[in-house]
Design an enzyme around this catalytic site. Sequence first.
Site, PDB file in Angstrom:
ATOM      1  N   ARG A 164     -10.336 -12.061  -6.083  1.00  0.00           N
ATOM      2  CA  ARG A 164      -9.709 -10.796  -6.511  1.00  0.00           C
ATOM      3  C   ARG A 164      -9.357 -10.768  -8.008  1.00  0.00           C
ATOM      4  O   ARG A 164      -8.382 -10.152  -8.409  1.00  0.00           O
ATOM      5  CB  ARG A 164      -8.441 -10.503  -5.698  1.00  0.00           C
ATOM      6  CG  ARG A 164      -8.667 -10.304  -4.222  1.00  0.00           C
ATOM      7  CD  ARG A 164      -9.494  -9.065  -3.926  1.00  0.00           C
ATOM      8  NE  ARG A 164      -9.463  -8.774  -2.506  1.00  0.00           N
ATOM      9  CZ  ARG A 164     -10.303  -9.279  -1.596  1.00  0.00           C
ATOM     10  NH1 ARG A 164     -11.274 -10.102  -1.983  1.00  0.00           N
ATOM     11  NH2 ARG A 164     -10.189  -8.952  -0.331  1.00  0.00           N
ATOM     12  N   CYS A 212      -4.452  -3.743  -0.094  1.00  0.00           N
ATOM     13  CA  CYS A 212      -3.586  -4.884   0.226  1.00  0.00           C
ATOM     14  C   CYS A 212      -2.619  -5.127  -0.921  1.00  0.00           C
ATOM     15  O   CYS A 212      -3.018  -5.144  -2.091  1.00  0.00           O
ATOM     16  CB  CYS A 212      -4.425  -6.132   0.462  1.00  0.00           C
ATOM     17  SG  CYS A 212      -5.214  -6.132   2.078  1.00  0.00           S
ATOM     18  N   GLU A 282      -1.425  -8.593  -5.368  1.00  0.00           N
ATOM     19  CA  GLU A 282      -2.822  -8.210  -5.621  1.00  0.00           C
ATOM     20  C   GLU A 282      -2.872  -6.860  -6.342  1.00  0.00           C
ATOM     21  O   GLU A 282      -3.641  -6.663  -7.272  1.00  0.00           O
ATOM     22  CB  GLU A 282      -3.619  -8.112  -4.313  1.00  0.00           C
ATOM     23  CG  GLU A 282      -5.024  -7.571  -4.574  1.00  0.00           C
ATOM     24  CD  GLU A 282      -5.922  -7.492  -3.353  1.00  0.00           C
ATOM     25  OE1 GLU A 282      -5.768  -8.316  -2.432  1.00  0.00           O
ATOM     26  OE2 GLU A 282      -6.790  -6.601  -3.337  1.00  0.00           O
TER      27      GLU A 282
HETATM   28  N1  EPU Z   1      -2.802  -9.477  11.124  1.00  0.00           N
HETATM   29  C1  EPU Z   1      -1.655  -9.355  11.846  1.00  0.00           C
HETATM   30  N2  EPU Z   1      -0.765  -8.376  11.493  1.00  0.00           N
HETATM   31  C2  EPU Z   1      -0.977  -7.545  10.439  1.00  0.00           C
HETATM   32  C3  EPU Z   1      -2.157  -7.687   9.697  1.00  0.00           C
HETATM   33  C4  EPU Z   1      -3.074  -8.658  10.054  1.00  0.00           C
HETATM   34  O1  EPU Z   1      -1.409 -10.099  12.788  1.00  0.00           O
HETATM   35  O2  EPU Z   1      -0.108  -6.700  10.173  1.00  0.00           O
HETATM   36  C5  EPU Z   1      -3.776 -10.500  11.525  1.00  0.00           C
HETATM   37  C6  EPU Z   1      -5.044  -9.856  12.096  1.00  0.00           C
HETATM   38  O3  EPU Z   1      -4.895  -9.564  13.453  1.00  0.00           O
HETATM   39  C7  EPU Z   1      -6.086 -10.915  11.823  1.00  0.00           C
HETATM   40  C8  EPU Z   1      -5.596 -11.573  10.530  1.00  0.00           C
HETATM   41  O4  EPU Z   1      -4.222 -11.224  10.392  1.00  0.00           O
HETATM   42  O5  EPU Z   1      -6.064 -11.881  12.838  1.00  0.00           O
HETATM   43  C9  EPU Z   1      -6.378 -11.092   9.315  1.00  0.00           C
HETATM   44  O6  EPU Z   1      -6.229  -9.671   9.181  1.00  0.00           O
HETATM   45  P1  EPU Z   1      -7.388  -8.731   8.569  1.00  0.00           P
HETATM   46  O7  EPU Z   1      -8.676  -8.961   9.306  1.00  0.00           O
HETATM   47  O8  EPU Z   1      -6.859  -7.362   8.479  1.00  0.00           O
HETATM   48  O9  EPU Z   1      -7.648  -9.348   7.148  1.00  0.00           O
HETATM   49  P2  EPU Z   1      -6.634  -9.619   5.967  1.00  0.00           P
HETATM   50  O10 EPU Z   1      -6.656 -11.093   5.693  1.00  0.00           O
HETATM   51  O11 EPU Z   1      -5.327  -9.003   6.166  1.00  0.00           O
HETATM   52  C10 EPU Z   1      -8.466  -9.444   4.093  1.00  0.00           C
HETATM   53  C11 EPU Z   1      -8.471  -8.851   2.721  1.00  0.00           C
HETATM   54  C12 EPU Z   1      -8.821  -7.380   2.787  1.00  0.00           C
HETATM   55  C13 EPU Z   1     -10.185  -7.240   3.445  1.00  0.00           C
HETATM   56  C14 EPU Z   1     -10.094  -7.833   4.848  1.00  0.00           C
HETATM   57  C15 EPU Z   1     -11.430  -7.801   5.576  1.00  0.00           C
HETATM   58  C16 EPU Z   1      -6.914  -9.814   1.131  1.00  0.00           C
HETATM   59  C17 EPU Z   1      -5.532  -9.766   0.597  1.00  0.00           C
HETATM   60  N3  EPU Z   1      -7.161  -8.966   2.116  1.00  0.00           N
HETATM   61  O12 EPU Z   1      -7.374  -8.839   4.788  1.00  0.00           O
HETATM   62  O13 EPU Z   1      -8.890  -6.886   1.463  1.00  0.00           O
HETATM   63  O14 EPU Z   1     -10.574  -5.899   3.508  1.00  0.00           O
HETATM   64  O15 EPU Z   1      -9.704  -9.223   4.742  1.00  0.00           O
HETATM   65  O16 EPU Z   1     -12.262  -8.793   5.084  1.00  0.00           O
HETATM   66  O17 EPU Z   1      -7.736 -10.592   0.665  1.00  0.00           O
HETATM   67  C18 EPU Z   1      -7.788  -5.770  -0.352  1.00  0.00           C
HETATM   68  O18 EPU Z   1      -8.218  -6.651  -1.076  1.00  0.00           O
HETATM   69  O19 EPU Z   1      -7.111  -4.794  -0.790  1.00  0.00           O
HETATM   70  C19 EPU Z   1      -8.038  -5.865   1.072  1.00  0.00           C
HETATM   71  C20 EPU Z   1      -7.500  -4.995   1.906  1.00  0.00           C
END
Ligand code: EPU
Length: 293
Positions: A164, A212, A282
């Site tokens: 990022r 995010c 971020e």
């Molecule tokens: N989860 C929870 N509760 C929540 C949110 C997430 O339990 O409120 C759990 C989900 O169930 C899952 C895990 O956390 O098991 C990961 O969640 P998610 O798949 O939504 O991915 P993330 O790690 O929260 C990252 C990136 C996103 C990107 C997604 C998909 C970062 C900070 N975030 O999110 O990027 O779209 O993976 O690959 O790197 C961004 O950069 O703005 C962004 C949204």
Amino acid sequence: MPYMRKTVHLQQLTTFHIGGAPVRYVHPRTEAGLLAALAECRRASLPWRVLGGGSNLLVDEGRLPYAVIHVHAPGLDTVERTSEASVRVGAGLPSGRLLTYCRDAGLGGLEFMAALPGTVGGAVAGNAGAWGKEVCNMVSRLRVITPEGKVAVIPHAEIEYSYRQTKLRGAVITEAEFHLDPRDPRLIGLQMTEYARARCERHPMSERSAGCVFKNPPGVSAGKLLDECGLKGLKMGDAEVSVHHANFIVNRGKAAAADVLRLIEVMRAAVRNAFGIELELEVRHWPARANVA
Ligand code: EPU
């Protein structure tokens, strides 16, 4: 005049719908216009910031003591196929338009960006990513304007990017060339639809947010940590931790930047206290104060 200058409130140009008026707003339509706008800022000793799609950004209200250079279509939004597997794109092109072009041209590799808001320049500047993939991995070269006002080309090997983040050292991206993978347009389309569906399922796409809020700490999702702290639905003014995904703050109406900042500190403190982890922002924050160059 090669670019447009007028008064705007960044509230209208950010996906958070928050933000005040810069002392100067410029919307260049060509690279020459961008060069002229930057030269004028240098002559006036006016610091400047580059705005793309306004999607990863929290801007303070009030008078912003810097120029905002808006690199966004119309202008700086050309798309040109440069070889069997390459496409050269203006930094102001919305990412969605690039994806449609690539699908129709049978150029695969960027499907993971489906439903990502923002511009190509913004995606490269923040090394946007999803589903384990990052934009900068696909960039073969960048065309930029250096802080000294010179046009330069940066080959892939010299682009300094990490999770990022892309270190541009004050350079402004005008074009990016992508190295892609010729493939059946129908398969590209199907994959894009699948990625878009997955994104819409997980994220509060229809609400006003800046994506995010925090980067994921190594090996763990910031959203999961924040959720485990029980923060979903917590409000400061009209700023609320999304009930869909705890790493999003949504603007439920007239949230002020100060509301969002207070919520950010509460979220950070909760994760620090519960897990001993310091979350890193971020979302980029543009403050309304002097010495912001
Ligand atoms: N989860 C929870 N509760 C929540 C949110 C997430 O339990 O409120 C759990 C989900 O169930 C899952 C895990 O956390 O098991 C990961 O969640 P998610 O798949 O939504 O991915 P993330 O790690 O929260 C990252 C990136 C996103 C990107 C997604 C998909 C970062 C900070 N975030 O999110 O990027 O779209 O993976 O690959 O790197 C961004 O950069 O703005 C962004 C949204």
